[in-house]
Write a protein that holds these residues in place. Structure first.
Motif, short mmCIF file in Angstrom:
data_model
loop_
_atom_site.label_atom_id
_atom_site.label_comp_id
_atom_site.label_asym_id
_atom_site.label_seq_id
_atom_site.Cartn_x
_atom_site.Cartn_y
_atom_site.Cartn_z
N SER A 90 33.15 31.53 49.41
CA SER A 90 32.42 30.81 49.56
C SER A 90 33.17 29.25 49.11
O SER A 90 33.31 28.59 49.75
N HIS A 91 32.94 29.70 47.52
CA HIS A 91 33.42 28.68 46.46
C HIS A 91 34.58 28.64 46.32
O HIS A 91 35.17 27.54 45.82
N THR A 92 35.24 29.30 46.48
CA THR A 92 36.69 29.31 46.67
C THR A 92 37.54 29.00 47.62
O THR A 92 38.59 28.61 47.82
N LYS A 93 37.04 29.57 49.26
CA LYS A 93 37.87 29.73 50.40
C LYS A 93 39.50 30.83 49.92
O LYS A 93 40.17 30.89 51.08
N LYS A 94 38.98 31.62 48.76
CA LYS A 94 40.18 32.00 49.05
C LYS A 94 39.60 34.11 49.88
O LYS A 94 38.70 34.29 49.50
N PRO A 95 40.56 34.77 50.92
CA PRO A 95 40.62 36.35 50.51
C PRO A 95 39.87 36.81 49.63
O PRO A 95 40.52 36.71 48.79
N VAL A 96 39.06 37.82 49.78
CA VAL A 96 38.15 38.80 48.80
C VAL A 96 39.59 39.85 48.00
O VAL A 96 39.54 39.57 46.55
N GLN A 97 40.54 40.03 48.78
CA GLN A 97 41.30 40.83 48.31
C GLN A 97 42.38 40.17 47.22
O GLN A 97 43.15 40.49 46.54
N SER A 98 42.81 38.39 47.28
CA SER A 98 43.79 37.85 46.67
C SER A 98 42.60 37.76 45.02
O SER A 98 43.43 37.92 43.82
N VAL A 99 41.72 37.21 45.77
CA VAL A 99 40.95 37.37 44.22
C VAL A 99 40.87 38.58 43.44
O VAL A 99 41.31 39.14 41.83
N THR A 100 40.69 40.06 44.38
CA THR A 100 40.77 41.15 43.49
C THR A 100 42.10 41.73 42.91
O THR A 100 42.38 42.15 41.52
N ALA A 101 42.94 41.18 43.53
CA ALA A 101 44.58 40.54 42.86
C ALA A 101 44.45 40.64 41.42
O ALA A 101 45.14 41.27 41.07
N GLU A 102 44.22 39.00 41.33
CA GLU A 102 43.89 38.25 40.26
C GLU A 102 43.80 38.73 39.16
O GLU A 102 44.00 39.11 38.12
N ALA A 103 42.79 40.07 39.84
CA ALA A 103 41.30 40.01 38.51
C ALA A 103 42.43 41.65 37.59
O ALA A 103 42.55 41.65 36.79
N PHE A 104 43.14 42.14 38.55
CA PHE A 104 44.10 42.96 38.03
C PHE A 104 45.77 42.72 37.13
O PHE A 104 46.41 43.23 36.77
N GLU A 105 45.86 41.51 37.44
CA GLU A 105 47.31 40.98 37.30
C GLU A 105 47.07 40.82 35.52
O GLU A 105 46.47 40.93 35.47
N LYS A 106 48.26 40.68 35.39
CA LYS A 106 48.72 40.43 33.69
C LYS A 106 47.90 38.96 32.73
O LYS A 106 48.27 38.23 34.07
N HIS A 107 47.02 39.24 32.50
CA HIS A 107 47.01 37.51 32.03
C HIS A 107 47.44 36.84 30.85
O HIS A 107 47.60 37.68 29.84
N TYR A 108 47.65 35.98 30.72
CA TYR A 108 48.15 35.29 29.66
C TYR A 108 46.66 34.28 28.62
O TYR A 108 46.50 33.70 28.87
N SER A 109 46.86 34.40 27.00
CA SER A 109 46.44 33.73 26.40
C SER A 109 47.19 32.21 26.67
O SER A 109 48.47 32.09 26.67
N ILE A 110 46.85 30.74 26.49
CA ILE A 110 47.20 29.74 25.90
C ILE A 110 48.60 29.88 24.86
O ILE A 110 49.30 29.25 25.19
#
Length: 84
Positions: free
Chosen positions: A5-25
């Motif tokens: 509800s707060h992002t209007k994104k499919p749950v699958q898309s958010v889950t995929a973002e959780a497991f991809e590589k994250h970079y620091s500043i």
């Protein structure tokens, strides 16, 4: 497909973002040969960026740790490349 509800994104898309590589500043600043301050400003309000920290109060400074998923980094890069 379920939407958050707060992002209007499919749950699958958010889950995929959780497991991809994250970079620091710092990592992105070194890759793009820019200052950490510039990178922080570029990504501060961007959707999908993970932001840990607390708000600034009268007595304590605001400290924020940003982690940028690879898909968000690529999206911002594409947007900047089109402008420049």
């Amino acid at each position: 497909m379920t939407l958050l509800s707060h992002t209007k994104k499919p749950v699958q898309s958010v889950t995929a973002e959780a497991f991809e590589k994250h970079y620091s500043i710092l990592e992105i600043a070194q890759m793009w040969s820019l200052s950490e301050r510039t990178i922080r400003r570029m990504f501060e309000g961007e959707e999908g960026v993970v932001n840990w920290g607390r708000a600034e109060s009268r007595r304590k400074r605001c400290y924020q740790t940003l982690r940028i998923p690879e898909s968000v980094m690529l999206r911002v890069y594409q947007r900047i490349r089109k402008v420049g």
